[in-house]
Write a protein that holds these residues in place. Structure first.
Motif, PDB file in Angstrom:
ATOM      1  N   GLY A 240      19.764  46.348  48.249  1.00  0.00           N
ATOM      2  CA  GLY A 240      19.708  46.256  46.790  1.00  0.00           C
ATOM      3  C   GLY A 240      20.935  45.666  46.133  1.00  0.00           C
ATOM      4  N   LYS A 241      22.098  45.826  46.714  1.00  0.00           N
ATOM      5  CA  LYS A 241      23.316  45.239  46.149  1.00  0.00           C
ATOM      6  C   LYS A 241      24.234  44.840  47.296  1.00  0.00           C
ATOM      7  CE  LYS A 241      25.444  49.801  45.408  1.00  0.00           C
ATOM      8  NZ  LYS A 241      26.059  50.706  44.415  1.00  0.00           N
ATOM      9  N   VAL A 242      25.095  43.885  47.026  1.00  0.00           N
ATOM     10  CA  VAL A 242      25.970  43.306  48.041  1.00  0.00           C
ATOM     11  C   VAL A 242      27.412  43.694  47.743  1.00  0.00           C
ATOM     12  CG1 VAL A 242      26.758  41.150  49.077  1.00  0.00           C
ATOM     13  CG2 VAL A 242      24.379  41.398  48.371  1.00  0.00           C
ATOM     14  N   PHE A 243      28.152  44.064  48.784  1.00  0.00           N
ATOM     15  CA  PHE A 243      29.569  44.414  48.659  1.00  0.00           C
ATOM     16  C   PHE A 243      29.808  45.528  47.636  1.00  0.00           C
ATOM     17  CE2 PHE A 243      30.197  39.780  49.916  1.00  0.00           C
ATOM     18  CZ  PHE A 243      30.456  40.087  51.233  1.00  0.00           C
ATOM     19  N   GLY A 244      28.862  46.457  47.526  1.00  0.00           N
ATOM     20  CA  GLY A 244      29.053  47.596  46.633  1.00  0.00           C
ATOM     21  C   GLY A 244      28.816  47.292  45.183  1.00  0.00           C
ATOM     22  N   GLY A 245      28.385  46.071  44.866  1.00  0.00           N
ATOM     23  CA  GLY A 245      28.116  45.714  43.473  1.00  0.00           C
ATOM     24  C   GLY A 245      29.307  45.075  42.793  1.00  0.00           C
ATOM     25  N   GLU A 246      29.085  44.636  41.579  1.00  0.00           N
ATOM     26  CA  GLU A 246      30.095  43.882  40.819  1.00  0.00           C
ATOM     27  C   GLU A 246      31.049  44.809  40.081  1.00  0.00           C
ATOM     28  OE1 GLU A 246      29.593  39.914  38.312  1.00  0.00           O
ATOM     29  OE2 GLU A 246      29.087  41.674  37.088  1.00  0.00           O
ATOM     30  N   LYS A 247      32.335  44.668  40.364  1.00  0.00           N
ATOM     31  CA  LYS A 247      33.381  45.435  39.692  1.00  0.00           C
ATOM     32  C   LYS A 247      34.019  44.639  38.557  1.00  0.00           C
ATOM     33  CE  LYS A 247      37.777  47.829  40.588  1.00  0.00           C
ATOM     34  NZ  LYS A 247      38.806  48.147  41.614  1.00  0.00           N
ATOM     35  N   VAL A 248      34.170  43.320  38.789  1.00  0.00           N
ATOM     36  CA  VAL A 248      34.827  42.439  37.818  1.00  0.00           C
ATOM     37  C   VAL A 248      33.842  41.361  37.400  1.00  0.00           C
ATOM     38  CG1 VAL A 248      36.720  40.800  37.461  1.00  0.00           C
ATOM     39  CG2 VAL A 248      37.092  42.852  38.847  1.00  0.00           C
ATOM     40  N   LYS A 249      33.771  41.109  36.088  1.00  0.00           N
ATOM     41  CA  LYS A 249      32.915  40.046  35.574  1.00  0.00           C
ATOM     42  C   LYS A 249      33.617  38.697  35.714  1.00  0.00           C
ATOM     43  CE  LYS A 249      29.236  42.143  33.738  1.00  0.00           C
ATOM     44  NZ  LYS A 249      27.850  41.792  34.114  1.00  0.00           N
ATOM     45  N   ASP A 295      33.830  46.342  46.974  1.00  0.00           N
ATOM     46  CA  ASP A 295      34.252  46.431  48.377  1.00  0.00           C
ATOM     47  C   ASP A 295      35.383  45.477  48.742  1.00  0.00           C
ATOM     48  OD1 ASP A 295      32.465  48.422  48.893  1.00  0.00           O
ATOM     49  OD2 ASP A 295      30.971  47.141  49.862  1.00  0.00           O
ATOM     50  N   LEU A 296      35.800  44.627  47.800  1.00  0.00           N
ATOM     51  CA  LEU A 296      36.895  43.691  48.090  1.00  0.00           C
ATOM     52  C   LEU A 296      38.129  44.429  48.601  1.00  0.00           C
ATOM     53  CD1 LEU A 296      38.257  40.847  47.911  1.00  0.00           C
ATOM     54  CD2 LEU A 296      38.896  41.471  45.564  1.00  0.00           C
ATOM     55  N   ALA A 297      38.497  45.498  47.933  1.00  0.00           N
ATOM     56  CA  ALA A 297      39.721  46.224  48.296  1.00  0.00           C
ATOM     57  C   ALA A 297      39.640  46.810  49.703  1.00  0.00           C
ATOM     58  CB  ALA A 297      39.987  47.337  47.281  1.00  0.00           C
ATOM     59  N   ARG A 298      38.438  47.137  50.170  1.00  0.00           N
ATOM     60  CA  ARG A 298      38.276  47.699  51.512  1.00  0.00           C
ATOM     61  C   ARG A 298      38.173  46.614  52.580  1.00  0.00           C
ATOM     62  NH1 ARG A 298      33.637  48.665  54.499  1.00  0.00           N
ATOM     63  NH2 ARG A 298      32.288  48.292  52.680  1.00  0.00           N
ATOM     64  N   LEU A 299      37.419  45.566  52.276  1.00  0.00           N
ATOM     65  CA  LEU A 299      37.113  44.567  53.300  1.00  0.00           C
ATOM     66  C   LEU A 299      38.208  43.528  53.485  1.00  0.00           C
ATOM     67  CD1 LEU A 299      33.339  43.992  52.487  1.00  0.00           C
ATOM     68  CD2 LEU A 299      34.288  45.192  54.463  1.00  0.00           C
ATOM     69  N   ALA A 300      38.845  43.084  52.398  1.00  0.00           N
ATOM     70  CA  ALA A 300      39.842  42.010  52.519  1.00  0.00           C
ATOM     71  C   ALA A 300      40.974  42.360  53.481  1.00  0.00           C
ATOM     72  CB  ALA A 300      40.379  41.636  51.146  1.00  0.00           C
TER      73      ALA A 300
END
Length: 700
Positions: A240-249, A295-300
Motif C-alpha cells: 500500500g505504501k513505499v518506504f513508509g510513506g511520504e514524510k516531506v512534500k 524510511d530514508l533515515a533508516r535505509l540511507a
C-alpha cells in the motif's frame, strides 16, 4: 520484431530479428549484439555493471586442433557499448585447469594474473575478475546481470526462500561471496547439485542466466527478470505504501531546480576539499519517493548491497538537514550549516576505513560524499567528470529500486561493512584505478563560453573540451547553438540560449552550468559583433549595441561568474576576448575600439578586485581573424576594406602580411591563447595579443 515482445511489462524487449539475421551464424557478433541491447536498459544493468560471454569452437594456431574458446567482456568494459576490441578470448580448458593450482580464498588475487596464461586471442582486453564465473559453467552463452528487481530478491531477508517462492526449482541460489575463482567454483557446484536450472541468484549481488544460443540466453534473462519484477510489484500493491510513506512534500519542479542551482555550487566546493569535482543533479520521481520518505533515515545509512553500486556511490550518502523552504540566498549562512555535516561525514568515512582496513589495504581515498540527498528537492552526485557523476547517480537510483523491492518482499539487508570495505579497497580495484589514463590539464573543470555557436567561441569551446573540461555553450542564436552542441558528447557539453545584454538570461545560463555540471570554473566572454564606420556615420544605436554586448555583457557575466565562483571557493578564470583595436587607434573605428578598450580596462579592474578570491582575470586580444570568424560575415568586412582602401577579397592577404610573423590568424589560435591562461594559475591582469605580432599593439 518478434511477437515475444508482448510478454514483457517490466523490461524492454529489444531483440530485432532483422538486425540479428544480418549477423548470420557469427556467435561472437550475436553475443555482442545481445550485450548491447541488455546494456541499453538501465533496469537490467547499469554502466560498467555485469558481464556477458559466449563460447565457440576455434582452430588452435599452435596445434591446428579445434578448441573451445570463451569470449567475455574484458576488465573495465560496459556491455551496453561493448565492441570486439573490448572482449577477451580465453582457452576454456586452460582456464578450467586453473582449478588444479587454486589455493583457496587467500589465492584469489594471484589467480587473476594466471588468467593471462589462458588467453587465446592476442588482441584480448585484460580478463576481468568475473572470467572464471563464466568459464567454469558449461553453457555456450551466459549473462551475468545486475537487474534492480533481481538484486532486490538477492538483498531481501530470507533471499533463498524468496528465490524458491518465485522460481520454484528452476533457479539456483548461492550466498554472498566476493567475485573471484571461488565464486566460480560455487556456481559450478550449484549447477551440479541442481541440474536443469535456468539460472542462479547470487546473494546480495546479481543474476546468472544462460542459453544454447544468444537469443535463448537473452530471452531467459528477460523472463527471469520479468518474474522478479512482477512478484515485487504485487508485493508493493499489497503493502500500500513505499518506504513508509511520504514524510516531506516535494517542492514544485521549477522551485526544486531553483533551490538546486543555488545550492550545488556550495556543495561542489565542500565536496572538492581534496579533489575538484564535477556535479550532477536529479529530481526524478524515483529519487523523490525515496528521499522524501519516512524510511530514508533508516535505509540511507545501511548502504547499498550490490558491489557495483557502492564502488561508485561510496558506502552511504550524505543526507542534508536543510528544510525545503530554507532560504539559500545567503551563501555564507548556508555554508555555516553545511560545513559541520561534511566534517561529520568525512570523520565517519575515516573511521570506516580505520576499523576495517587490512595490513595491505591501499591508502584511504577522498573521504567526501559522492551522493548527497536534499529531501523535497532531489539528489546530487559528485565525481571526477560528468560521466562518472551521472553514472554514480544512476547507480544510486538502482540502489533505491533495490531497497524498494527488498522492503516490499521482506526487508532490505545490506552487505556487512567489512565485506563492503574489502570490495571498495580491493587491491585489484586499486590496480585498476592506477591503470587509468592520466587526467588532462582541464579535467574536473567547468567552462562557460559565450558566442559559442560558431567562429572564435566555438573554437574556444572545442579547445577546452579537448583539454578535458566540460563546457556550457551559450549564444543568442539557438539554431546555431544546437548545431554546435551536436558536435559534442552528452557528458561533455550542454548549451544555454543567452543574451548577454539581459541579466536574467545570463543568470539562467549560469543556472544551467550549475544544474548540469555543479558550477563553473572558467568563463570566456567571446560573444560580440563589430561595426566599422566613420564618426559622422556612427549612430547612437551602433554605439549602444557595442557597449551593451561587449562591455555591459562582460560586466553582467563577471557578476554572475563571481557569485558562483565565490560560492564554490575554488577560484577560477574569467577571460574576455577583446581586440587589438582596444590598444591601437585606427580609422573608422570609434565605437568598436572604445568598447574593446573598455573590456580591457574592466578586466584589469576585475583582476585587482578578485585576486583575493583566487579568481584570475586575463584578456586575449585577437586581430585579423578573418577565416572562420562570424564578424566577417556582416558589414564589418566592407567597413574595414573601405578604411584601408582595398577590396573585401583583399582583406585576408592584407591582414596576414601586416603582422611581424606574416601569419594568418585563425579561431584555433585564439583558443590556444585562452587555454594558455587557464593553465597559468599564477597570472592575472594580463593581456595576450594573438595577432602575429603587431608592433603598434605591444602592451609594453
Amino acid at each position: 520484431m518478434n511477437t515475444t515482445a508482448t510478454k514483457f511489462n517490466y523490461v524492454d524487449y529489444l531483440w530485432d530479428e532483422e538486425e540479428a539475421g544480418r549477423l548470420g551464424d557469427d556467435q561472437v557478433s550475436l553475443f555482442l549484439y545481445r550485450s548491447n541491447i541488455l546494456g541499453a536498459d538501465l533496469r537490467i544493468t547499469n554502466y560498467g555493471g555485469g558481464n556477458t560471454s559466449c563460447k565457440t569452437i576455434e582452430r588452435d594456431p599452435l596445434t591446428d586442433e579445434e578448441v573451445e574458446v570463451m569470449w567475455i567482456k574484458g576488465s573495465g568494459g560496459d556491455i551496453g557499448t561493448l565492441t570486439r576490441s573490448g572482449i577477451a578470448g580465453i582457452y576454456t580448458e586452460r582456464l578450467r585447469n586453473l582449478k588444479k593450482v587454486y589455493g583457496g580464498l587467500q589465492d584469489e588475487d594471484r589467480m587473476v594474473g594466471l588468467f593471462n596464461h589462458a588467453i587465446y586471442d592476442l588482441d584480448s582486453k585484460a580478463p576481468s575478475i568475473d572470467t572464471p564465473l563464466h568459464g567454469l559453467l558449461p553453457f555456450k552463452h551466459i549473462d551475468h546481470l545486475h537487474p534492480d528487481a533481481v538484486i532486490a530478491v538477492a538483498a531481501a531477508q530470507d533471499s533463498e526462500a524468496v528465490t524458491k517462492e518465485i522460481w520454484g526449482n528452476t533457479m539456483g541460489w548461492v550466498p554472498w561471496q566476493r567475485p573471484g575463482f571461488d565464486l566460480g567454483l560455487q556456481l559450478e557446484r550449484c549447477l551440479a547439485e541442481n541440474p536443469g536450472i535456468r539460472g542462479i541468484i547470487l546473494g546480495s549481488h546479481g543474476l546468472f542466466t544462460w542459453g544454447d544460443t544468444s537469443y535463448e540466453c537473452y530471452l531467459n534473462s528477460l523472463e527471469v527478470i520479468e518474474m522478479a519484477s512482477a512478484y515485487i510489484e504485487k508485493k508493493v500493491k499489497q503493502q500500500g505504501k513505499v518506504f513508509g510513506g511520504e514524510k516531506v512534500k516535494s517542492l514544485a519542479p521549477a522551485d526544486r531546480r531553483t533551490k538546486a542551482a543555488q545550492l550545488i555550487p556550495l556543495l561542489r566546493g565542500l565536496a572538492s576539499s581534496e579533489n575538484r569535482m564535477v556535479g550532477h543533479f536529479t529530481d526524478s520521481d524515483t529519487v523523490l519517493q525515496f528521499t522524501n520518505s519516512y524510511d530514508l533515515a533508516r535505509l540511507a545509512p545501511m548502504g547499498t548491497s550490490c558491489p557495483d553500486h557502492f564502488l561508485r556511490t561510496k558506502i552511504q550518502p550524505l543526507v542534508l538537514e536543510l528544510q525545503t523552504q530554507e532560504d539559500l540566498s545567503d551563501p555564507q549562512a548556508v555554508l555555516d550549516k553545511l560545513r559541520p555535516a561534511f566534517a561529520e561525514y568525512r570523520t565517519g568515512y575515516q573511521q570506516y576505513y580505520d576499523v576495517h582496513k587490512r595490513d595491505n589495504s591501499p591508502a584511504v581515498r577522498d573521504p567526501n560524499p559522492v551522493i548527497i540527498i536534499y529531501p523535497g528537492v532531489g539528489m546530487f552526485s559528485f565525481a571526477k567528470n560528468k560521466q562518472t557523476a551521472r553514472v554514480a547517480s544512476e547507480f544510486y537510483v538502482n540502489a533505491i529500486n533495490v531497497m524498494r523491492g527488498a522492503e516490499a518482499i521482506t526487508s532490505y539487508t545490506s552487505l556487512p561493512r567489512q565485506e563492503a570495505f574489502d570490495i571498495e579497497y580491493w587491491l585489484l580495484e586499486e590496480a585498476k584505478l592506477q591503470r587509468m589514463p592520466k587526467e588532462k590539464p582541464l579535467s574536473r573543470k567547468v567552462a562557460l563560453v559565450t558566442g559559442a555557436g560558431g567562429g572564435i567561441g566555438k573554437a574556444i569551446a572545442d579547445k577546452l573540451v579537448e583539454e578535458g573540461a566540460v563546457v556550457v555553450l551559450s549564444d543568442i542564436a539557438e539554431e546555431r547553438l544546437k548545431e554546435a552542441h551536436a558536435t559534442y558528447g552528452s557528458d561533455t557539453a550542454t548549451y544555454a540560449v543567452c543574451d548577454v545584454t539581459d541579466a536574467t538570461s545570463v543568470a539562467a545560463a549560469f543556472d544551467t552550468a550549475a544544474l548540469e555540471f555543479g558550477g563553473v570554473d572558467i568563463v570566456v566572454h567571446s560573444a560580440g559583433l563589430a561595426i566599422s564606420k566613420p564618426l559622422e556615420e556612427t549612430t547612437p544605436k551602433d554605439w549602444d549595441i557595442l557597449q551593451n554586448v561587449l562591455v555591459k555583457g562582460q560586466f553582467t557575466l563577471a557578476q554572475e561568474a563571481v557569485r558562483v565562483m565565490r560560492a564554490q571557493g575554488l577560484g577560477g578564470d574569467f577571460i574576455p576576448i577583446a581586440s587589438k583595436n582596444g590598444l591601437v587607434s585606427g580609422p573608422n573605428n570609434v565605437a568598436y575600439g572604445t568598447a574593446k578598450a573598455a573590456q580591457q580596462h574592466m578586466a584589469r579592474l576585475l583582476a585587482a578586485e578578485l585576486g583575493k578570491d583566487g579568481i584570475r582575470v586575463n584578456t586575449v586580444n585577437p586581430d585579423g581573424v578573418i577565416i572562420g570568424s562570424k564578424i566577417w560575415e556582416g558589414d564589418w568586412a566592407e567597413g574595414r576594406a573601405k578604411a584601408y582602401g582595398i577590396t573585401v577579397d583583399e582583406l585576408p592577404a592584407h591582414y596576414a602580411k601586416r603582422n611581424l610573423l606574416n601569419e594568418i590568424i585563425r579561431p584555433d589560435d585564439i583558443a590556444d591563447g585562452v587555454f594558455a591562461f587557464t593553465v597559468l594559475d599564477k597570472s592575472t591582469g594580463n593581456i595576450l595579443n594573438v595577432d602575429g605580432g603587431m608592433a603598434n599593439a605591444f602592451v609594453r
